[in-house]
Design a protein around this motif. Structure first.
Motif, PDB file in Angstrom:
ATOM      1  N   ARG A 194       6.285  19.177 -23.006  1.00  0.00           N
ATOM      2  CA  ARG A 194       5.600  17.912 -22.711  1.00  0.00           C
ATOM      3  C   ARG A 194       4.150  18.164 -22.321  1.00  0.00           C
ATOM      4  O   ARG A 194       3.256  17.386 -22.686  1.00  0.00           O
ATOM      5  N   GLN A 195       3.886  19.244 -21.589  1.00  0.00           N
ATOM      6  CA  GLN A 195       2.512  19.596 -21.246  1.00  0.00           C
ATOM      7  C   GLN A 195       1.720  19.946 -22.505  1.00  0.00           C
ATOM      8  O   GLN A 195       0.543  19.576 -22.639  1.00  0.00           O
ATOM      9  N   SER A 229      10.013  28.046 -24.873  1.00  0.00           N
ATOM     10  CA  SER A 229       9.516  26.876 -24.158  1.00  0.00           C
ATOM     11  C   SER A 229      10.626  26.187 -23.372  1.00  0.00           C
ATOM     12  O   SER A 229      11.815  26.337 -23.659  1.00  0.00           O
ATOM     13  N   THR A 230      10.209  25.409 -22.389  1.00  0.00           N
ATOM     14  CA  THR A 230      11.094  24.532 -21.628  1.00  0.00           C
ATOM     15  C   THR A 230      10.699  23.092 -21.940  1.00  0.00           C
ATOM     16  O   THR A 230       9.591  22.838 -22.442  1.00  0.00           O
ATOM     17  N   PRO A 231      11.554  22.123 -21.640  1.00  0.00           N
ATOM     18  CA  PRO A 231      11.161  20.724 -21.854  1.00  0.00           C
ATOM     19  C   PRO A 231       9.852  20.370 -21.148  1.00  0.00           C
ATOM     20  O   PRO A 231       8.995  19.681 -21.719  1.00  0.00           O
ATOM     21  N   GLU A 232       9.668  20.873 -19.920  1.00  0.00           N
ATOM     22  CA  GLU A 232       8.447  20.573 -19.179  1.00  0.00           C
ATOM     23  C   GLU A 232       7.223  21.163 -19.868  1.00  0.00           C
ATOM     24  O   GLU A 232       6.191  20.485 -20.015  1.00  0.00           O
ATOM     25  N   SER A 233       7.318  22.426 -20.318  1.00  0.00           N
ATOM     26  CA  SER A 233       6.155  23.045 -20.959  1.00  0.00           C
ATOM     27  C   SER A 233       5.846  22.372 -22.290  1.00  0.00           C
ATOM     28  O   SER A 233       4.680  22.238 -22.669  1.00  0.00           O
TER      29      SER A 233
END
Length: 356
Positions: free
Chosen positions: A59-60, A53-57
């Protein structure tokens, strides 16, 4: 439906001692969250695989999960997140950011596996300033493949639950792990569950497809069971139709294999020593054993994935796949597992009869 009470269900506040494994590649983003949400709604507990995961994913993910449980208030979100230790080790700042986002979003549990410095990340989860922004300190689940690892996790790291993963398990695991039954038996002998200071709940993981199998591990002394492959055969899974069809067609003891061939095909390198993966035995494995160069294998795998040709796709699967016969929604899988589990426990109780 009748609830099943164990130390795991009490720990998590659930009705069914069944956990959906954190699967980093079988499902992703909102799709992965959908599976775990439905497992939780079905009375069990789901872990989202956040290894890549990434920080953006992330948060989604949490936007979706929060919308799925709008009445939770300050209560922990009833899901967990799983992280891969060696990926966390690659970038300390990034790892801490991912863990802190997870903590401050008030998840109920964090699962850690496949690392040579897992304790480092346990300490971060427990001491991070992100805990001050949450309303709950997450429970710590650690995956082990030996009695020695379990003893460290329980006695030194003081984890909240131990996932005992045997060789039958799909996806990544210990290359030299014993069978799930043997591993769970040995861990239970080393960590008694009924003493003055009981050990953390032990969860059996590997090769299960039915509630009756879960019941067998509860009878052995486990507090719950982890299933993964069974939840890949659902409409909510991110597996492609060709991968699901391959799972349904898999039969016999040679249908799956422990190997690093599947990681080679997808150029996934960096796993700790003595870790490999179990998936469907297909042409990828044949080519690796025949000495075909890695670049050719990776190109063939990419082309087959794009074409939907499961004979050269990576399909993770546990040995229990031969018992899986249909695709059905997660909520129906949970009903089936729960019903089967209760029925088998009731049957077992009838084995005890007073002497006439």
């Amino acid at each position: 439906m009748q609830a099943v009470k164990t130390s795991l269900t009490r720990l998590l506040g659930i009705r069914v001692p069944i956990v959906c494994a954190a699967m980093a590649n079988g499902a992703n983003a909102q799709t992965a969250c959908h599976i775990q949400v439905e497992v939780t709604r079905g009375g069990g507990f789901g872990f989202v695989g956040a290894g890549f995961s990434t920080p953006e994913s992330l948060r989604q993910d949490f936007d979706f999960i929060r919308s799925s449980f709008p009445d939770r208030g300050n209560k922990p979100l009833p899901v967990g997140y799983g992280f891969i230790g060696w990926l966390l080790d690659k970038n300390e700042d990034s790892a801490k950011q991912l863990l802190d986002i997870t903590i401050e979003n008030n998840v109920q549990a964090i699962w850690l596996a496949f690392g040579t410095d897992i304790h480092r990340w346990i300490q971060h989860v427990r001491t991070s300033s992100a805990n001050a922004r949450a309303h709950h300190k997450p429970l710590i689940f650690v995956q082990v493949t030996s009695v020695e690892e379990a003893l460290v996790a329980a006695n030194e790291w003081k984890v909240d639950a131990i996932v005992a993963q045997g060789t039958e398990s799909g996806g990544h695991g210990g290359a030299s792990a014993p069978s799930t039954f043997t591993l769970v038996s040995e861990i239970l002998a080393a960590l008694p569950q009924d003493g003055a200071a009981p050990a953390p709940p032990i969860l059996a993981a590997g090769g299960m497809a039915t509630g009756a199998q879960v019941a067998a591990y509860l009878s052995l002394g486990a507090a719950g069971a982890v299933l993964g492959t069974r939840f890949l055969l659902t409409p909510e899974s991110a597996y492609k139709p060709a991968q699901r069809a391959a799972l349904l067609a898999a039969r016999g003891p040679g249908a799956t294999v422990r190997t690093m061939a599947l990681d080679t095909a997808r150029a996934s390198f960096g796993w700790p020593p003595n870790i490999d993966g179990r998936g469907l035995n297909n042409k990828i494995v044949d080519d690796i054993e025949a000495g075909v160069d890695h670049a050719t294998i990776q190109a063939r795998c990419k082309a087959a994935t794009e074409a939907g040709d499961s004979s050269y796709m990576v399909v993770w699967a546990g040995q229990g796949v031969s018992l899986m016969n249909e695709i059905k929604p997660v909520k129906d899988v949970m009903v089936e597992l729960h019903t089967d589990l209760v029925r088998q426990l009731q049957k077992s109780r009838r084995l005890l009869q007073e002497d006439s």
